[in-house]
Enzyme design. Structure first.
Site, PDB file in Angstrom:
ATOM      1  CE  LYS A 207      -3.598   2.161   2.699  1.00  0.00           C
ATOM      2  NZ  LYS A 207      -4.338   2.144   3.950  1.00  0.00           N
ATOM      3  CD  GLU A 213       9.463  -5.849   6.957  1.00  0.00           C
ATOM      4  OE1 GLU A 213       9.213  -4.726   6.428  1.00  0.00           O
ATOM      5  OE2 GLU A 213       9.243  -6.097   8.144  1.00  0.00           O
ATOM      6  N   GLY A 267      -4.542  -1.960   5.356  1.00  0.00           N
ATOM      7  CA  GLY A 267      -3.790  -3.081   4.802  1.00  0.00           C
ATOM      8  C   GLY A 267      -4.373  -4.432   5.186  1.00  0.00           C
ATOM      9  NE  ARG A 268      -5.694  -3.836  11.472  1.00  0.00           N
ATOM     10  CZ  ARG A 268      -5.068  -2.667  11.543  1.00  0.00           C
ATOM     11  NH1 ARG A 268      -3.972  -2.457  10.858  1.00  0.00           N
ATOM     12  NH2 ARG A 268      -5.530  -1.701  12.313  1.00  0.00           N
ATOM     13  CD  GLU A 353      -1.125  -4.448  11.723  1.00  0.00           C
ATOM     14  OE1 GLU A 353      -0.110  -5.155  11.706  1.00  0.00           O
ATOM     15  OE2 GLU A 353      -1.603  -3.930  10.701  1.00  0.00           O
ATOM     16  CG  HIS A 384      -3.368 -35.808  17.841  1.00  0.00           C
ATOM     17  ND1 HIS A 384      -3.427 -37.028  18.470  1.00  0.00           N
ATOM     18  CD2 HIS A 384      -4.434 -35.770  17.010  1.00  0.00           C
ATOM     19  CE1 HIS A 384      -4.465 -37.704  18.016  1.00  0.00           C
ATOM     20  NE2 HIS A 384      -5.101 -36.957  17.127  1.00  0.00           N
ATOM     21  CE  LYS A 512       5.492  -0.858   8.437  1.00  0.00           C
ATOM     22  NZ  LYS A 512       4.510  -0.261   7.558  1.00  0.00           N
TER      23      LYS A 512
HETATM   24  O1  F6P Z   1       2.272  -4.552   9.606  1.00  0.00           O
HETATM   25  C1  F6P Z   1       2.007  -3.183   9.578  1.00  0.00           C
HETATM   26  C2  F6P Z   1       1.487  -2.789   8.278  1.00  0.00           C
HETATM   27  O2  F6P Z   1       1.393  -1.404   8.295  1.00  0.00           O
HETATM   28  C3  F6P Z   1       0.154  -3.437   7.948  1.00  0.00           C
HETATM   29  O3  F6P Z   1      -0.944  -2.755   8.398  1.00  0.00           O
HETATM   30  C4  F6P Z   1       0.251  -3.564   6.477  1.00  0.00           C
HETATM   31  O4  F6P Z   1      -0.651  -4.511   6.024  1.00  0.00           O
HETATM   32  C5  F6P Z   1       1.695  -3.972   6.295  1.00  0.00           C
HETATM   33  O5  F6P Z   1       2.373  -3.189   7.253  1.00  0.00           O
HETATM   34  C6  F6P Z   1       2.283  -3.784   4.933  1.00  0.00           C
HETATM   35  O6  F6P Z   1       2.236  -2.455   4.530  1.00  0.00           O
HETATM   36  P1  F6P Z   1       2.338  -2.051   3.003  1.00  0.00           P
HETATM   37  O7  F6P Z   1       1.197  -2.684   2.294  1.00  0.00           O
HETATM   38  O8  F6P Z   1       2.282  -0.560   3.000  1.00  0.00           O
HETATM   39  O9  F6P Z   1       3.654  -2.568   2.484  1.00  0.00           O
END
Ligand code: F6P
Length: 544
Positions: A207, A213, A267-268, A353, A384, A512
Protein backbone atom coordinates in the site's frame (compact mmCIF):
# COMPACT_ATOMS: atom_id res chain seq x y z
CA UNK A 1 -19.94 11.18 12.15
CA UNK A 2 -16.99 10.35 14.43
CA UNK A 3 -17.34 7.38 16.77
CA UNK A 4 -18.46 8.08 20.33
CA UNK A 5 -15.93 8.47 23.13
CA UNK A 6 -17.94 6.88 25.95
CA UNK A 7 -16.07 4.64 28.32
CA UNK A 8 -17.76 1.24 28.56
CA UNK A 9 -17.08 1.38 32.29
CA UNK A 10 -19.77 4.03 32.65
CA UNK A 11 -22.44 1.74 31.31
CA UNK A 12 -24.88 0.28 33.79
CA UNK A 13 -24.81 -2.89 31.72
CA UNK A 14 -21.06 -3.18 32.16
CA UNK A 15 -21.58 -2.93 35.91
CA UNK A 16 -24.35 -5.53 35.80
CA UNK A 17 -22.11 -7.84 33.81
CA UNK A 18 -19.39 -7.43 36.42
CA UNK A 19 -21.82 -8.62 39.06
CA UNK A 20 -23.07 -11.46 36.87
CA UNK A 21 -19.52 -12.61 36.17
CA UNK A 22 -19.23 -13.69 39.82
CA UNK A 23 -21.91 -16.35 39.26
CA UNK A 24 -21.11 -19.89 38.18
CA UNK A 25 -22.20 -20.87 34.70
CA UNK A 26 -22.47 -24.61 34.53
CA UNK A 27 -23.21 -25.60 30.96
CA UNK A 28 -24.81 -28.92 31.84
CA UNK A 29 -27.21 -27.23 34.28
CA UNK A 30 -27.90 -24.43 31.82
CA UNK A 31 -28.95 -26.99 29.23
CA UNK A 32 -31.05 -29.01 31.66
CA UNK A 33 -32.86 -25.91 32.91
CA UNK A 34 -33.73 -24.68 29.42
CA UNK A 35 -34.90 -27.20 26.87
CA UNK A 36 -34.82 -24.47 24.18
CA UNK A 37 -31.26 -23.44 24.86
CA UNK A 38 -29.96 -24.54 21.47
CA UNK A 39 -32.81 -22.74 19.72
CA UNK A 40 -32.38 -19.64 21.87
CA UNK A 41 -28.64 -19.49 21.42
CA UNK A 42 -28.03 -20.38 17.82
CA UNK A 43 -28.34 -18.45 14.57
CA UNK A 44 -29.21 -20.07 11.28
CA UNK A 45 -28.59 -17.72 8.40
CA UNK A 46 -28.57 -19.22 4.90
CA UNK A 47 -25.79 -21.79 4.85
CA UNK A 48 -24.35 -20.69 8.22
CA UNK A 49 -25.35 -22.32 11.47
CA UNK A 50 -23.74 -20.64 14.45
CA UNK A 51 -24.36 -22.54 17.66
CA UNK A 52 -23.26 -20.51 20.66
CA UNK A 53 -25.28 -22.45 23.21
CA UNK A 54 -22.12 -24.08 24.60
CA UNK A 55 -20.94 -20.77 26.02
CA UNK A 56 -20.83 -19.69 29.65
CA UNK A 57 -23.78 -17.33 29.41
CA UNK A 58 -27.45 -17.23 30.21
CA UNK A 59 -30.20 -15.05 28.79
CA UNK A 60 -29.61 -12.37 31.41
CA UNK A 61 -25.93 -12.05 30.48
CA UNK A 62 -26.84 -11.98 26.81
CA UNK A 63 -29.38 -9.21 27.35
CA UNK A 64 -26.86 -7.04 29.16
CA UNK A 65 -24.25 -7.66 26.46
CA UNK A 66 -26.75 -6.65 23.77
CA UNK A 67 -27.68 -3.53 25.72
CA UNK A 68 -24.03 -2.72 26.25
CA UNK A 69 -23.59 -2.72 22.48
CA UNK A 70 -26.66 -0.50 22.03
CA UNK A 71 -25.46 1.89 24.67
CA UNK A 72 -22.05 2.02 22.97
CA UNK A 73 -23.85 3.44 19.93
CA UNK A 74 -23.22 0.38 17.78
CA UNK A 75 -26.15 1.20 15.49
CA UNK A 76 -24.76 4.62 14.61
CA UNK A 77 -21.22 3.27 14.46
CA UNK A 78 -22.28 0.68 11.85
CA UNK A 79 -23.77 3.48 9.75
CA UNK A 80 -20.60 5.54 10.05
CA UNK A 81 -18.52 2.50 9.08
CA UNK A 82 -20.50 1.68 5.94
CA UNK A 83 -21.00 5.28 4.95
CA UNK A 84 -17.34 6.09 4.82
CA UNK A 85 -17.11 8.47 7.77
CA UNK A 86 -13.54 9.12 8.87
CA UNK A 87 -13.69 6.63 11.74
CA UNK A 88 -9.94 5.95 11.54
CA UNK A 89 -9.51 9.31 13.20
CA UNK A 90 -5.84 9.14 14.14
CA UNK A 91 -4.98 8.73 10.46
CA UNK A 92 -7.88 10.86 9.20
CA UNK A 93 -9.24 8.05 7.03
CA UNK A 94 -12.45 6.22 6.29
CA UNK A 95 -12.63 2.46 6.76
CA UNK A 96 -14.39 1.25 3.67
CA UNK A 97 -13.27 -2.24 2.75
CA UNK A 98 -16.99 -3.03 2.57
CA UNK A 99 -17.22 -0.73 -0.49
CA UNK A 100 -14.86 -3.09 -2.31
CA UNK A 101 -17.50 -5.79 -2.37
CA UNK A 102 -20.60 -3.64 -2.64
CA UNK A 103 -22.60 -4.50 -5.74
CA UNK A 104 -25.20 -2.54 -7.68
CA UNK A 105 -27.31 0.15 -6.06
CA UNK A 106 -24.74 0.72 -3.39
CA UNK A 107 -22.75 3.82 -3.14
CA UNK A 108 -20.12 4.78 -0.66
CA UNK A 109 -18.83 8.25 -0.12
CA UNK A 110 -15.42 9.28 1.10
CA UNK A 111 -15.18 12.99 1.82
CA UNK A 112 -18.33 13.55 -0.20
CA UNK A 113 -16.98 11.69 -3.24
CA UNK A 114 -18.72 8.55 -4.43
CA UNK A 115 -16.10 5.78 -4.70
CA UNK A 116 -18.35 3.09 -6.15
CA UNK A 117 -17.39 3.90 -9.75
CA UNK A 118 -13.65 3.79 -8.99
CA UNK A 119 -14.03 0.44 -7.26
CA UNK A 120 -15.87 -1.02 -10.23
CA UNK A 121 -13.22 0.28 -12.60
CA UNK A 122 -10.41 -1.40 -10.66
CA UNK A 123 -12.45 -4.58 -10.36
CA UNK A 124 -12.81 -4.69 -14.15
CA UNK A 125 -9.07 -4.17 -14.49
CA UNK A 126 -8.40 -7.05 -12.05
CA UNK A 127 -10.79 -9.29 -13.97
CA UNK A 128 -9.34 -8.39 -17.34
CA UNK A 129 -5.79 -8.94 -16.14
CA UNK A 130 -6.52 -12.28 -14.44
CA UNK A 131 -8.46 -13.52 -17.45
CA UNK A 132 -5.71 -12.52 -19.87
CA UNK A 133 -3.05 -14.27 -17.79
CA UNK A 134 -5.16 -17.41 -17.49
CA UNK A 135 -6.10 -17.54 -21.14
CA UNK A 136 -2.53 -16.98 -22.28
CA UNK A 137 -3.39 -13.69 -23.96
CA UNK A 138 -0.96 -11.97 -21.62
CA UNK A 139 2.40 -13.71 -21.63
CA UNK A 140 5.88 -13.39 -20.23
CA UNK A 141 8.65 -11.32 -21.85
CA UNK A 142 9.85 -14.54 -23.47
CA UNK A 143 6.48 -15.25 -25.06
CA UNK A 144 5.85 -18.17 -22.69
CA UNK A 145 2.63 -18.60 -20.77
CA UNK A 146 2.82 -17.86 -17.08
CA UNK A 147 2.89 -20.94 -14.88
CA UNK A 148 3.57 -19.26 -11.54
CA UNK A 149 2.57 -16.06 -9.78
CA UNK A 150 4.52 -14.61 -6.85
CA UNK A 151 3.00 -12.15 -4.41
CA UNK A 152 5.68 -9.99 -2.79
CA UNK A 153 4.23 -8.18 0.23
CA UNK A 154 3.94 -8.40 3.99
CA UNK A 155 1.27 -8.05 6.67
CA UNK A 156 -2.05 -7.23 5.06
CA UNK A 157 -0.41 -7.29 1.65
CA UNK A 158 0.40 -10.95 2.19
CA UNK A 159 -1.58 -12.68 4.94
CA UNK A 160 -5.07 -12.15 3.51
CA UNK A 161 -4.35 -13.16 -0.09
CA UNK A 162 -2.19 -16.05 1.08
CA UNK A 163 -4.87 -17.37 3.42
CA UNK A 164 -7.54 -17.18 0.70
CA UNK A 165 -5.40 -18.79 -1.97
CA UNK A 166 -4.50 -21.60 0.40
CA UNK A 167 -8.06 -22.03 1.63
CA UNK A 168 -9.39 -22.25 -1.92
CA UNK A 169 -6.58 -24.36 -3.37
CA UNK A 170 -9.24 -26.81 -4.48
CA UNK A 171 -10.48 -24.18 -6.95
CA UNK A 172 -7.02 -23.30 -8.22
CA UNK A 173 -6.51 -22.93 -11.96
CA UNK A 174 -3.27 -23.53 -13.86
CA UNK A 175 -1.12 -20.84 -12.28
CA UNK A 176 0.66 -21.81 -9.10
CA UNK A 177 0.75 -19.16 -6.37
CA UNK A 178 3.77 -18.33 -4.18
CA UNK A 179 4.23 -15.75 -1.45
CA UNK A 180 7.39 -13.95 -0.41
CA UNK A 181 6.96 -11.86 2.71
CA UNK A 182 9.76 -12.22 5.23
CA UNK A 183 12.84 -10.06 4.73
CA UNK A 184 14.76 -13.21 5.64
CA UNK A 185 16.82 -13.79 2.49
CA UNK A 186 16.33 -17.52 2.90
CA UNK A 187 12.62 -17.05 2.28
CA UNK A 188 13.10 -15.31 -1.06
CA UNK A 189 15.92 -17.66 -2.14
CA UNK A 190 13.99 -20.79 -1.24
CA UNK A 191 11.02 -19.53 -3.27
CA UNK A 192 13.08 -18.49 -6.31
CA UNK A 193 14.78 -21.90 -6.35
CA UNK A 194 11.75 -23.51 -7.96
CA UNK A 195 10.86 -20.66 -10.32
CA UNK A 196 11.66 -19.94 -13.93
CA UNK A 197 11.95 -16.20 -14.78
CA UNK A 198 10.47 -16.92 -18.19
CA UNK A 199 7.20 -18.21 -16.78
CA UNK A 200 6.79 -16.28 -13.55
CA UNK A 201 4.63 -13.26 -12.92
CA UNK A 202 5.59 -11.05 -9.96
CA UNK A 203 3.07 -8.94 -8.08
CA UNK A 204 4.59 -6.38 -5.72
CA UNK A 205 1.89 -5.50 -3.26
CA UNK A 206 2.52 -2.63 -0.89
CA UNK A 207 0.00 0.00 0.00
CA UNK A 208 2.74 2.45 0.97
CA UNK A 209 5.48 1.10 -1.30
CA UNK A 210 7.91 2.06 1.45
CA UNK A 211 7.84 -1.15 3.52
CA UNK A 212 11.41 -2.26 4.02
CA UNK A 213 10.72 -5.99 3.77
CA UNK A 214 8.73 -5.73 0.56
CA UNK A 215 11.12 -3.36 -1.20
CA UNK A 216 14.15 -5.42 -0.21
CA UNK A 217 12.50 -8.58 -1.50
CA UNK A 218 11.28 -6.83 -4.66
CA UNK A 219 14.82 -5.58 -5.43
CA UNK A 220 16.31 -9.03 -4.88
CA UNK A 221 13.70 -10.62 -7.12
CA UNK A 222 14.24 -8.00 -9.84
CA UNK A 223 18.02 -8.57 -9.72
CA UNK A 224 17.42 -12.31 -10.05
CA UNK A 225 15.05 -11.70 -12.97
CA UNK A 226 17.51 -9.39 -14.73
CA UNK A 227 20.05 -12.20 -14.88
CA UNK A 228 17.81 -13.77 -17.54
CA UNK A 229 16.07 -10.73 -18.99
CA UNK A 230 16.52 -7.05 -19.75
CA UNK A 231 15.21 -3.98 -17.95
CA UNK A 232 12.69 -3.60 -20.81
CA UNK A 233 11.30 -7.04 -19.96
CA UNK A 234 10.34 -5.97 -16.43
CA UNK A 235 7.13 -4.48 -17.79
CA UNK A 236 5.92 -7.90 -18.91
CA UNK A 237 6.60 -9.81 -15.72
CA UNK A 238 6.22 -7.25 -12.92
CA UNK A 239 3.02 -5.68 -11.69
CA UNK A 240 2.49 -3.49 -8.64
CA UNK A 241 -0.44 -2.82 -6.36
CA UNK A 242 -0.07 0.37 -4.36
CA UNK A 243 -1.34 3.84 -3.47
CA UNK A 244 2.15 5.25 -4.04
CA UNK A 245 2.20 5.46 -7.83
CA UNK A 246 5.34 7.60 -7.98
CA UNK A 247 7.43 5.13 -5.98
CA UNK A 248 6.19 2.26 -8.16
CA UNK A 249 7.19 4.10 -11.32
CA UNK A 250 10.62 4.79 -9.82
CA UNK A 251 10.97 1.08 -9.26
CA UNK A 252 10.60 0.65 -13.01
CA UNK A 253 7.13 -0.76 -13.33
CA UNK A 254 5.09 0.23 -16.33
CA UNK A 255 2.24 2.66 -15.64
CA UNK A 256 -0.28 0.25 -17.16
CA UNK A 257 0.85 -2.44 -14.76
CA UNK A 258 -0.04 -0.47 -11.65
CA UNK A 259 -3.21 -1.35 -9.77
CA UNK A 260 -4.33 1.32 -7.33
CA UNK A 261 -5.13 0.72 -3.69
CA UNK A 262 -7.05 3.18 -1.60
CA UNK A 263 -6.24 5.22 1.41
CA UNK A 264 -9.59 4.23 2.88
CA UNK A 265 -8.81 0.52 2.93
CA UNK A 266 -6.56 -0.66 5.76
CA UNK A 267 -3.79 -3.08 4.80
CA UNK A 268 -5.22 -5.91 6.90
CA UNK A 269 -8.61 -5.55 5.22
CA UNK A 270 -7.32 -5.16 1.69
CA UNK A 271 -7.60 -8.66 0.27
CA UNK A 272 -10.83 -7.60 -1.47
CA UNK A 273 -8.98 -4.92 -3.42
CA UNK A 274 -6.28 -5.24 -6.05
CA UNK A 275 -4.12 -6.51 -3.16
CA UNK A 276 -6.01 -9.73 -3.87
CA UNK A 277 -4.69 -9.89 -7.44
CA UNK A 278 -2.87 -13.15 -6.66
CA UNK A 279 -6.28 -14.60 -5.71
CA UNK A 280 -7.85 -13.54 -9.01
CA UNK A 281 -4.88 -14.83 -11.02
CA UNK A 282 -4.48 -18.19 -9.33
CA UNK A 283 -8.16 -18.98 -8.67
CA UNK A 284 -9.64 -17.16 -11.64
CA UNK A 285 -11.65 -13.94 -11.68
CA UNK A 286 -14.95 -15.81 -11.30
CA UNK A 287 -13.90 -17.21 -7.92
CA UNK A 288 -12.57 -13.83 -6.84
CA UNK A 289 -15.95 -12.33 -7.69
CA UNK A 290 -17.75 -15.05 -5.70
CA UNK A 291 -15.50 -14.34 -2.73
CA UNK A 292 -16.61 -10.69 -2.87
CA UNK A 293 -20.24 -11.75 -3.16
CA UNK A 294 -19.97 -13.88 -0.04
CA UNK A 295 -18.43 -10.99 1.89
CA UNK A 296 -21.20 -8.69 0.70
CA UNK A 297 -23.81 -11.17 1.95
CA UNK A 298 -22.25 -10.97 5.39
CA UNK A 299 -22.09 -7.16 5.14
CA UNK A 300 -25.82 -7.06 4.48
CA UNK A 301 -26.52 -9.49 7.29
CA UNK A 302 -24.42 -7.38 9.66
CA UNK A 303 -25.97 -4.10 8.53
CA UNK A 304 -29.59 -5.15 8.59
CA UNK A 305 -30.03 -7.87 11.21
CA UNK A 306 -31.23 -7.23 14.71
CA UNK A 307 -28.34 -7.55 17.16
CA UNK A 308 -29.97 -10.60 18.77
CA UNK A 309 -29.49 -12.68 15.63
CA UNK A 310 -26.58 -10.81 14.16
CA UNK A 311 -23.67 -13.24 13.85
CA UNK A 312 -20.71 -10.80 14.08
CA UNK A 313 -22.39 -8.88 16.91
CA UNK A 314 -23.01 -12.03 18.96
CA UNK A 315 -19.47 -13.33 18.39
CA UNK A 316 -18.02 -9.95 19.38
CA UNK A 317 -20.09 -9.76 22.54
CA UNK A 318 -19.14 -13.29 23.57
CA UNK A 319 -15.51 -12.27 23.14
CA UNK A 320 -16.09 -9.23 25.36
CA UNK A 321 -17.79 -11.35 28.01
CA UNK A 322 -14.84 -13.73 28.21
CA UNK A 323 -12.16 -11.07 27.90
CA UNK A 324 -13.50 -8.41 30.22
CA UNK A 325 -15.61 -10.32 32.69
CA UNK A 326 -14.46 -13.94 32.85
CA UNK A 327 -10.83 -12.86 32.42
CA UNK A 328 -9.91 -15.12 29.51
CA UNK A 329 -6.72 -13.95 27.84
CA UNK A 330 -7.01 -15.65 24.51
CA UNK A 331 -9.38 -17.26 22.09
CA UNK A 332 -8.73 -20.15 19.77
CA UNK A 333 -9.99 -20.69 16.24
CA UNK A 334 -10.05 -24.34 15.21
CA UNK A 335 -11.08 -25.03 11.63
CA UNK A 336 -11.88 -28.65 10.86
CA UNK A 337 -10.43 -28.40 7.38
CA UNK A 338 -6.77 -28.38 6.47
CA UNK A 339 -7.58 -25.77 3.84
CA UNK A 340 -8.00 -23.16 6.58
CA UNK A 341 -4.57 -23.71 8.08
CA UNK A 342 -3.66 -20.05 7.48
CA UNK A 343 -6.84 -18.65 9.00
CA UNK A 344 -5.32 -18.16 12.46
CA UNK A 345 -2.28 -16.16 11.27
CA UNK A 346 -4.59 -14.05 9.12
CA UNK A 347 -6.93 -13.40 12.05
CA UNK A 348 -4.00 -12.62 14.29
CA UNK A 349 -3.15 -9.62 12.18
CA UNK A 350 -6.77 -8.63 11.53
CA UNK A 351 -7.70 -8.78 15.17
CA UNK A 352 -4.54 -8.07 17.13
CA UNK A 353 -3.24 -5.25 14.93
CA UNK A 354 -6.71 -3.69 15.14
CA UNK A 355 -7.66 -4.10 18.76
CA UNK A 356 -4.25 -4.37 20.42
CA UNK A 357 -4.63 -0.87 21.85
CA UNK A 358 -4.44 0.51 25.38
CA UNK A 359 -5.50 4.10 24.82
CA UNK A 360 -9.16 4.95 24.36
CA UNK A 361 -10.70 7.39 21.90
CA UNK A 362 -10.24 10.29 24.31
CA UNK A 363 -6.51 9.60 24.49
CA UNK A 364 -6.71 8.14 28.01
CA UNK A 365 -5.14 4.85 29.03
CA UNK A 366 -7.80 2.18 29.26
CA UNK A 367 -8.29 0.61 32.66
CA UNK A 368 -9.95 -2.45 31.16
CA UNK A 369 -8.76 -5.16 28.83
CA UNK A 370 -8.99 -4.73 25.05
CA UNK A 371 -7.82 -7.06 22.24
CA UNK A 372 -7.37 -10.72 23.02
CA UNK A 373 -4.73 -13.13 21.80
CA UNK A 374 -5.97 -15.11 18.83
CA UNK A 375 -4.46 -18.43 17.92
CA UNK A 376 -5.34 -21.81 16.49
CA UNK A 377 -4.59 -24.66 14.14
CA UNK A 378 -6.79 -27.01 12.18
CA UNK A 379 -8.43 -29.95 13.86
CA UNK A 380 -7.69 -32.78 14.18
CA UNK A 381 -3.95 -31.89 14.24
CA UNK A 382 -4.50 -29.40 17.05
CA UNK A 383 -6.17 -32.11 19.14
CA UNK A 384 -2.78 -33.82 19.26
CA UNK A 385 -0.94 -30.59 19.99
CA UNK A 386 -2.58 -28.15 22.40
CA UNK A 387 -6.00 -29.59 23.22
CA UNK A 388 -4.59 -31.12 26.40
CA UNK A 389 -4.25 -27.59 27.78
CA UNK A 390 -7.75 -26.61 26.72
CA UNK A 391 -9.23 -29.73 28.33
CA UNK A 392 -7.24 -29.94 31.52
CA UNK A 393 -5.08 -26.80 31.82
CA UNK A 394 -5.69 -23.83 34.09
CA UNK A 395 -6.67 -21.34 31.40
CA UNK A 396 -10.07 -20.44 30.07
CA UNK A 397 -9.90 -20.56 26.28
CA UNK A 398 -13.17 -19.98 24.44
CA UNK A 399 -12.84 -21.60 21.03
CA UNK A 400 -14.53 -21.31 17.66
CA UNK A 401 -14.97 -24.63 15.92
CA UNK A 402 -15.38 -24.19 12.17
CA UNK A 403 -16.70 -27.11 10.15
CA UNK A 404 -18.37 -28.00 6.86
CA UNK A 405 -21.07 -30.51 5.99
CA UNK A 406 -19.64 -31.44 2.61
CA UNK A 407 -15.99 -32.30 1.87
CA UNK A 408 -14.52 -30.92 -1.32
CA UNK A 409 -12.98 -34.11 -2.63
CA UNK A 410 -15.98 -36.20 -1.59
CA UNK A 411 -14.05 -38.59 0.63
CA UNK A 412 -16.91 -39.54 2.91
CA UNK A 413 -15.01 -41.86 5.17
CA UNK A 414 -12.41 -39.24 6.05
CA UNK A 415 -14.99 -36.51 6.39
CA UNK A 416 -17.16 -38.55 8.74
CA UNK A 417 -14.14 -39.18 10.98
CA UNK A 418 -13.09 -35.53 10.81
CA UNK A 419 -16.54 -34.27 11.71
CA UNK A 420 -17.01 -36.90 14.41
CA UNK A 421 -14.00 -35.28 16.04
CA UNK A 422 -15.44 -31.81 15.48
CA UNK A 423 -18.66 -32.67 17.30
CA UNK A 424 -17.05 -34.91 19.91
CA UNK A 425 -14.55 -32.30 21.01
CA UNK A 426 -17.08 -29.55 21.68
CA UNK A 427 -19.22 -32.08 23.53
CA UNK A 428 -16.30 -33.40 25.58
CA UNK A 429 -15.12 -29.88 26.37
CA UNK A 430 -18.56 -29.13 27.73
CA UNK A 431 -19.45 -32.41 29.45
CA UNK A 432 -16.02 -33.42 30.72
CA UNK A 433 -15.67 -36.71 32.56
CA UNK A 434 -16.71 -37.07 36.18
CA UNK A 435 -15.02 -39.05 38.98
CA UNK A 436 -17.82 -41.58 38.79
CA UNK A 437 -17.42 -42.08 35.06
CA UNK A 438 -13.66 -42.48 35.30
CA UNK A 439 -14.01 -44.91 38.22
CA UNK A 440 -16.50 -47.04 36.32
CA UNK A 441 -14.34 -47.01 33.20
CA UNK A 442 -11.29 -48.18 35.15
CA UNK A 443 -13.29 -50.77 37.05
CA UNK A 444 -14.57 -52.15 33.75
CA UNK A 445 -10.97 -52.46 32.64
CA UNK A 446 -10.36 -54.59 35.75
CA UNK A 447 -8.11 -52.13 37.57
CA UNK A 448 -7.62 -52.59 41.31
CA UNK A 449 -9.44 -50.12 43.58
CA UNK A 450 -6.19 -48.84 45.07
CA UNK A 451 -4.74 -48.09 41.64
CA UNK A 452 -7.97 -46.45 40.53
CA UNK A 453 -7.81 -44.01 43.44
CA UNK A 454 -4.23 -43.08 42.54
CA UNK A 455 -5.04 -42.45 38.89
CA UNK A 456 -8.44 -40.84 39.37
CA UNK A 457 -7.48 -37.13 39.77
CA UNK A 458 -5.49 -37.18 36.55
CA UNK A 459 -8.21 -38.74 34.46
CA UNK A 460 -11.05 -36.48 35.54
CA UNK A 461 -12.08 -33.76 33.06
CA UNK A 462 -13.84 -30.80 34.62
CA UNK A 463 -15.59 -29.92 31.38
CA UNK A 464 -17.55 -26.67 31.20
CA UNK A 465 -15.17 -25.31 28.56
CA UNK A 466 -16.90 -22.93 26.15
CA UNK A 467 -17.05 -23.41 22.41
CA UNK A 468 -18.94 -21.88 19.51
CA UNK A 469 -19.65 -24.11 16.53
CA UNK A 470 -19.79 -22.52 13.10
CA UNK A 471 -21.11 -25.10 10.70
CA UNK A 472 -21.39 -24.32 7.00
CA UNK A 473 -22.42 -26.36 3.99
CA UNK A 474 -19.25 -26.30 1.97
CA UNK A 475 -15.97 -24.43 1.67
CA UNK A 476 -16.56 -22.30 -1.43
CA UNK A 477 -15.26 -18.86 -2.43
CA UNK A 478 -18.62 -17.47 -1.38
CA UNK A 479 -18.81 -19.11 2.04
CA UNK A 480 -15.18 -18.15 2.70
CA UNK A 481 -15.89 -14.52 1.82
CA UNK A 482 -18.74 -14.62 4.28
CA UNK A 483 -16.64 -16.17 7.01
CA UNK A 484 -13.82 -13.65 6.67
CA UNK A 485 -16.24 -10.69 6.62
CA UNK A 486 -17.87 -12.16 9.73
CA UNK A 487 -14.59 -11.93 11.62
CA UNK A 488 -13.86 -8.44 10.22
CA UNK A 489 -17.15 -7.17 11.64
CA UNK A 490 -16.58 -8.93 14.94
CA UNK A 491 -13.34 -6.94 15.27
CA UNK A 492 -15.18 -3.72 14.44
CA UNK A 493 -17.91 -4.30 17.04
CA UNK A 494 -15.38 -5.00 19.77
CA UNK A 495 -13.45 -1.83 18.97
CA UNK A 496 -16.67 0.20 19.17
CA UNK A 497 -17.56 -1.19 22.60
CA UNK A 498 -13.99 -0.87 23.91
CA UNK A 499 -13.91 2.76 22.77
CA UNK A 500 -10.64 2.33 20.90
CA UNK A 501 -9.44 3.15 17.40
CA UNK A 502 -9.26 -0.20 15.64
CA UNK A 503 -7.88 0.97 12.32
CA UNK A 504 -4.48 2.45 13.04
CA UNK A 505 -1.31 0.52 13.93
CA UNK A 506 1.18 2.92 15.46
CA UNK A 507 2.83 0.09 17.38
CA UNK A 508 3.93 -1.52 14.13
CA UNK A 509 5.13 1.78 12.71
CA UNK A 510 7.54 2.11 15.65
CA UNK A 511 9.10 -1.25 14.83
CA UNK A 512 9.67 -0.07 11.26
CA UNK A 513 11.61 3.03 12.44
CA UNK A 514 13.68 1.20 15.06
CA UNK A 515 14.87 -1.43 12.62
CA UNK A 516 16.09 1.28 10.22
CA UNK A 517 18.28 2.91 12.89
CA UNK A 518 19.67 -0.40 14.08
CA UNK A 519 20.51 -1.40 10.52
CA UNK A 520 22.82 1.62 10.30
CA UNK A 521 24.71 0.34 13.33
CA UNK A 522 24.95 -3.17 11.89
CA UNK A 523 26.32 -1.89 8.61
CA UNK A 524 28.79 0.70 9.94
CA UNK A 525 32.10 -0.10 11.58
CA UNK A 526 31.05 1.35 14.92
CA UNK A 527 27.83 1.29 16.89
CA UNK A 528 26.66 4.87 17.04
CA UNK A 529 23.02 4.61 17.92
CA UNK A 530 22.13 4.87 21.59
CA UNK A 531 21.07 1.42 22.68
CA UNK A 532 20.58 -0.14 26.05
CA UNK A 533 23.44 -2.22 27.46
CA UNK A 534 21.89 -5.54 26.48
CA UNK A 535 21.26 -4.48 22.87
CA UNK A 536 24.76 -3.00 22.60
CA UNK A 537 26.32 -6.26 23.77
CA UNK A 538 24.17 -8.30 21.41
CA UNK A 539 25.09 -6.06 18.47
CA UNK A 540 28.79 -6.36 19.30
CA UNK A 541 28.51 -10.14 19.48
CA UNK A 542 26.65 -10.22 16.15
CA UNK A 543 29.24 -8.05 14.41
CA UNK A 544 32.30 -9.78 15.85
O1 F6P B 1 2.27 -4.55 9.61
C1 F6P B 1 2.01 -3.18 9.58
C2 F6P B 1 1.49 -2.79 8.28
O2 F6P B 1 1.39 -1.40 8.29
C3 F6P B 1 0.15 -3.44 7.95
O3 F6P B 1 -0.94 -2.75 8.40
C4 F6P B 1 0.25 -3.56 6.48
O4 F6P B 1 -0.65 -4.51 6.02
C5 F6P B 1 1.69 -3.97 6.30
O5 F6P B 1 2.37 -3.19 7.25
C6 F6P B 1 2.28 -3.78 4.93
O6 F6P B 1 2.24 -2.45 4.53
P1 F6P B 1 2.34 -2.05 3.00
O7 F6P B 1 1.20 -2.68 2.29
O8 F6P B 1 2.28 -0.56 3.00
O9 F6P B 1 3.65 -2.57 2.48
Amino acid sequence: MPLHTKSPLDSKHWKALETLSKKDYDLKSLFSSNSHRFKDLSIHSDDFLVDYSKNLIDIEVLDHLLNLAKEAGLDEAINSYFEGDLINQTEGRAVLHTALRASKNNSAQVDGKDVFGDVQEVLSKIKEFADQVNSGERVSFSGDRFTDVVNIGIGGSDLGPQMIVDALAYYQKDIKPHFISNVDGDHVMETLKVLNPKTTLFLIVSKSFTTQETLTNANTVRDWFLKSASQEDVKHNFVAVSTNIKAVENFGIDKDNIFPMYDWVGGRFSLWSAAGLSIAVSLGSKHFQELLEGAEEMDLHFKTTDFKTNIPVILALLGIWYNNFLKAESEAVIPYTQYLQKLAPYLQQASMESNGKSVDRTGQKTTYQTGTLVWGEPGTNSQHAFFQLIHQGTKLIPSDFIGYKIPLHGNKEHHDILMANYFAQTEALMIGKSKEEVTKELQDQGMKENDIQKLLPFKVFEGNKPTTSILMDKLTPKSLGKLVAMYEHKIFVQGVVWNIFSYDQWGVELGKQLAKNTLKDIQSSTIEGSHDASTNALLKHFKA
